[in-house]
Design an enzyme around this catalytic site. Structure first.
Site, PDB file in Angstrom:
ATOM      1  CG  HIS A 285      -2.782   1.027   5.852  1.00  0.00           C
ATOM      2  ND1 HIS A 285      -2.494  -0.299   5.660  1.00  0.00           N
ATOM      3  CD2 HIS A 285      -3.504   1.397   4.759  1.00  0.00           C
ATOM      4  CE1 HIS A 285      -3.019  -0.708   4.512  1.00  0.00           C
ATOM      5  NE2 HIS A 285      -3.644   0.313   3.953  1.00  0.00           N
TER       6      HIS A 285
ATOM      7  NE  ARG B   4     -10.393   5.010  -1.961  1.00  0.00           N
ATOM      8  CZ  ARG B   4      -9.975   3.785  -1.793  1.00  0.00           C
ATOM      9  NH1 ARG B   4      -8.764   3.432  -2.175  1.00  0.00           N
ATOM     10  NH2 ARG B   4     -10.752   2.860  -1.236  1.00  0.00           N
TER      11      ARG B   4
ATOM     12  CG  HIS C 124      -2.968  -6.442   0.944  1.00  0.00           C
ATOM     13  ND1 HIS C 124      -4.052  -5.605   1.092  1.00  0.00           N
ATOM     14  CD2 HIS C 124      -3.481  -7.700   0.862  1.00  0.00           C
ATOM     15  CE1 HIS C 124      -5.165  -6.332   1.091  1.00  0.00           C
ATOM     16  NE2 HIS C 124      -4.840  -7.605   0.957  1.00  0.00           N
TER      17      HIS C 124
ATOM     18  CG  HIS D  99      -4.467  -4.375   6.221  1.00  0.00           C
ATOM     19  ND1 HIS D  99      -4.001  -5.584   5.768  1.00  0.00           N
ATOM     20  CD2 HIS D  99      -4.506  -3.574   5.130  1.00  0.00           C
ATOM     21  CE1 HIS D  99      -3.771  -5.511   4.476  1.00  0.00           C
ATOM     22  NE2 HIS D  99      -4.064  -4.300   4.069  1.00  0.00           N
TER      23      HIS D  99
ATOM     24  CG  LEU E 145     -10.750  -7.377   0.387  1.00  0.00           C
ATOM     25  CD1 LEU E 145     -10.424  -7.295  -1.104  1.00  0.00           C
ATOM     26  CD2 LEU E 145     -11.022  -8.823   0.796  1.00  0.00           C
TER      27      LEU E 145
ATOM     28  CG  ASP F 217      -6.923  -0.510   5.097  1.00  0.00           C
ATOM     29  OD1 ASP F 217      -6.588   0.214   4.144  1.00  0.00           O
ATOM     30  OD2 ASP F 217      -7.345  -1.668   4.951  1.00  0.00           O
TER      31      ASP F 217
ATOM     32  CG  HIS G  15     -14.885   2.224  -2.010  1.00  0.00           C
ATOM     33  ND1 HIS G  15     -14.192   2.266  -3.201  1.00  0.00           N
ATOM     34  CD2 HIS G  15     -14.215   1.348  -1.226  1.00  0.00           C
ATOM     35  CE1 HIS G  15     -13.148   1.452  -3.140  1.00  0.00           C
ATOM     36  NE2 HIS G  15     -13.140   0.878  -1.951  1.00  0.00           N
TER      37      HIS G  15
END
Length: 348
Positions: free
Chosen positions: A17, A21, A140, A178, A223, A251, A255
């Site tokens: 996972h 980007r 998810h 996750h 999240l 995961d 950012h």
């Protein structure tokens, strides 16, 4: 005196996972994964999302172009499920080896998920086709109704979406991604061999107190959100038990710093540089290092029906400091555990 270093040799791991980007961010973060992992399941939540075979092929080429010389890395592409997705397009991508799996995001559950699925009923023809051809569904697992508390959204998803879906399509292979709760850990443990889960390093190492007590720590905000200690301990016990249907999925979700440290900050931990050492630390703390290789390198391929990797890597137990930041054009990325001392690192 300095204690002698301990070295663990394990089969080369995969990341089941991963968010890479696009654009400059992609070029910056890919080497941190391609250096360590042989393969990675790449998430399709770009803007616009990856919903066609051609889009997946093009994205795969952009990823491969960012892999440094000398790194041997295979991105495994996924299809972003939408209410309007054509089952034939999905099957074509799977049969051609372009799509390894398909990803179900409940609409607005996480970053770039506004195109996500409004209900499983809306995509039932797609899910039935996936069951028929043996294509894994990556989920998810959170409901997104405004009246459901954010800390309850995973547990509620099990009862209202996951269990009814698996009863309706018992042959569908599902990865509960996750997982963050005791509810999910118990559900996966009690499930059959069609159900597996991934767990992130942050959900094994931390709980919501670490994020919220003594000041808010935006770089632990992801999240599904970190939960109570009782849930963290259930996840740690699941991986430490040697359970075979749980495996590594970082995961890692980068950012830029200004988007994390903001009045309305983004969700996601950029853990690719430190994840493997973090997992090793958790397994060591749980006296379960004998199960680390299976979690990182064996359980995932077994569930996906793929061969294990031929090569090996070495993890060394030695103290090192995580950089405070990583350059990203005119901004920066803050890696998971930035500025902290870690105890396990990949031996160069």
């Amino acid at each position: 005196m300095t204690a002698p270093s301990q070295v663990l040799k394990i089969r080369r791991p995969d990341d089941w996972h991963l968010h890479l980007r696009d654009g400059d961010m992609l070029k910056t973060v890919v080497p941190y994964s391609s250096e360590i992992y042989a393969r990675a399941i790449v998430m399709p939540n770009l803007a616009p999302p990856v919903t066609t075979v051609d889009a997946a092929i093009a994205y795969r080429q952009r990823i491969l172009a960012a892999v440094p010389a000398g790194h041997n890395f295979t991105p495994l592409m996924t299809c972003y499920l939408t209410d309007s997705l054509d089952p034939d397009e999905l099957e074509r991508g799977f049969q051609q080896g372009v799509f390894t799996a398909a990803k179900l995001y409940p609409a607005n559950a996480t970053t770039n998920s506004s195109h996500g699925v409004t209900s499983t009923a809306a995509i039932m023809p797609v899910l039935e086709r996936m069951e028929k051809i043996g294509m894994p569904l990556l989920v998810h697992g959170e409901v997104t109704h405004a009246d459901i508390d954010i800390f309850d959204r995973e547990a509620r998803f099990i009862d209202t979406v996951m269990e009814p879906l698996r009863k309706q399509l018992p042959g569908l292979k599902v990865v509960f991604e996750h997982i963050t709760t005791k509810d999910a850990a118990d559900y996966v443990r009690e499930g059959n061999d069609q159900l597996a889960a991934t767990i992130t390093p942050q959900h094994l190492m931390f709980n919501r107190n670490h994020m919220l007590v003594g000041g808010i720590r935006p770089h632990l905000y992801c999240l599904p959100i970190l939960k109570r200690n009782v849930h963290q301990q259930a996840l740690r016990e699941l991986v430490a038990s040697g359970f075979e249907r749980v495996f590594l999925g970082t995961d890692s979700a980068p950012h830029a710093r200004h988007r994390k440290e903001a009045s309305c900050g983004c969700a996601g931990c950029f853990n690719a540089p430190t994840a493997l050492g973090s997992y090793a630390t958790v397994f060591e703390e749980m006296n379960a290092l004998q199960h680390l290789e299976a979690f990182c390198s064996l359980n995932g391929p077994k569930f996906y029906g793929l061969p294990v990797n031929d090569s090996f890597i070495e993890l060394e137990r030695r103290e090192s400091q995580v950089p405070d930041n990583i350059a990203l054009n005119d901004d920066s990325l803050i890696p998971f555990l930035a500025g902290e001392t870690i105890h396990w690192s990949v031996k160069k």
